[in-house]
Design a protein around this motif. Structure first.
Motif, mmCIF file in Angstrom:
data_model
loop_
_atom_site.group_PDB
_atom_site.id
_atom_site.type_symbol
_atom_site.label_atom_id
_atom_site.label_comp_id
_atom_site.label_asym_id
_atom_site.label_seq_id
_atom_site.Cartn_x
_atom_site.Cartn_y
_atom_site.Cartn_z
ATOM 1 N N VAL A 176 -2.568 3.697 5.831
ATOM 2 C CA VAL A 176 -1.316 3.461 5.363
ATOM 3 C C VAL A 176 -1.672 6.036 4.971
ATOM 4 C CG1 VAL A 176 0.144 3.793 3.280
ATOM 5 C CG2 VAL A 176 -0.031 1.535 5.250
ATOM 6 N N THR B 67 -0.050 8.881 -2.607
ATOM 7 C CA THR B 67 0.427 9.307 -2.843
ATOM 8 C C THR B 67 -0.026 11.305 -2.614
ATOM 9 O OG1 THR B 67 2.359 8.852 -4.061
ATOM 10 C CG2 THR B 67 2.157 10.791 -4.574
ATOM 11 N N TYR C 143 -3.330 6.516 -4.636
ATOM 12 C CA TYR C 143 -3.167 5.491 -3.604
ATOM 13 C C TYR C 143 -3.236 4.204 -4.453
ATOM 14 C CZ TYR C 143 -7.724 3.558 -5.210
ATOM 15 O OH TYR C 143 -8.473 2.902 -6.015
ATOM 16 N N GLN D 148 0.917 -1.291 -0.274
ATOM 17 C CA GLN D 148 0.013 0.387 -0.333
ATOM 18 C C GLN D 148 0.983 1.607 0.167
ATOM 19 O OE1 GLN D 148 -1.943 -1.939 3.750
ATOM 20 N NE2 GLN D 148 -2.374 -0.367 2.981
ATOM 21 N N SER D 149 0.617 2.388 -0.623
ATOM 22 C CA SER D 149 1.040 3.623 -0.328
ATOM 23 C C SER D 149 0.086 4.354 -0.536
ATOM 24 C CB SER D 149 2.079 3.693 -1.767
ATOM 25 O OG SER D 149 1.740 3.527 -2.557
#
Lengths: 112, 112
Positions: A101, A5, A25, A2-3
């Motif tokens: 996250v 921005t 995402y 998962q990330s």
């Protein structure tokens, strides 16, 4: 993995102007998406969340966000910004039972 | 409803001194608990999370430790603080809908 921005570190808008904060995402399954707001020296308050269904979600304080799966985005919007909206805004992604996250945050400044 | 209590609100500690930050929760049982750190100009970094008494998972190697001696108590500790431990520490609990988090009001730690 998962990330999240948030491409804009700072945004300045005039009071009464419209606002859009960007969030992109990366998530391997159906994402659950959130926007939080943090006033200086305070904890985080949930503005809105998306789990499923209507891709346009309404939140508190007149904010809304639109989930666009094709663009992996969940942008936050407000039609008319008030001076009290000045704060830091965080986008977050997670799933059932998973850790959230967070993005790095966007600081909103409102000029009168 | 769930509530989170964090104290102290602010703390100034010398380098090399010990640390103990406490987070307690009301209105729920067997919650998932989280410690986040927010350093100046940076986003939220997950430090530890706990799914039950005595169960601690560490997300990043660091100078800090966490403990959960009771179901609704989560403690963040250090034996010797470093300058780099300065930041805003937030305790969070997974929401009743099992997706988003509810945050405490945070502790501002300054190591001098």
């Amino acid at each position: 993995a998962q990330s999240v921005t948030q491409p804009d570190i700072h945004i300045t808008v005039s009071e009464g102007a419209s606002l859009e904060l960007r969030c992109n995402y990366s998530y391997g399954a159906t994402p659950y998406l959130f926007w939080y707001v943090q006033s200086p020296g305070q904890g985080l308050q949930l503005l809105l969340k998306y789990f499923s269904g209507d891709t346009l979600v309404q939140g508190i304080k007149g904010f809304e966000a639109e989930f666009k799966r094709s663009q992996s985005s969940f942008n936050l919007r407000k039609p008319s910004v008030h001076w009290s909206d000045a704060a830091e805004y965080f986008c977050a992604v997670g799933g059932w039972g998973n850790k959230l996250v967070f993005g790095a945050g966007t600081i909103l400044r409102v000029k009168s | 409803s769930q509530t989170i209590h964090q104290w102290p609100a602010t703390l100034v500690q010398p380098v090399g001194s010990p640390l103990s930050l406490e987070c307690t929760v009301e209105g729920t049982s067997n919650p998932n608990l989280y410690w986040y750190r927010q350093a100046a100009g940076r986003g939220l970094q997950l430090l530890f999370y706990s799914v039950g008494i005595g169960q601690i998972s560490s997300e990043v190697p660091q100078n800090l430790s966490a403990s959960r001696p009771q179901d609704r108590q989560f403690i963040l500790s250090s034996k010797k603080l470093l300058l780099s431990d300065s930041g805003f520490y937030l305790c969070a609990i997974k929401g009743t809908d099992n997706y988003g988090y509810t945050f405490g009001s945070g502790t501002r730690l300054t190591v001098v």
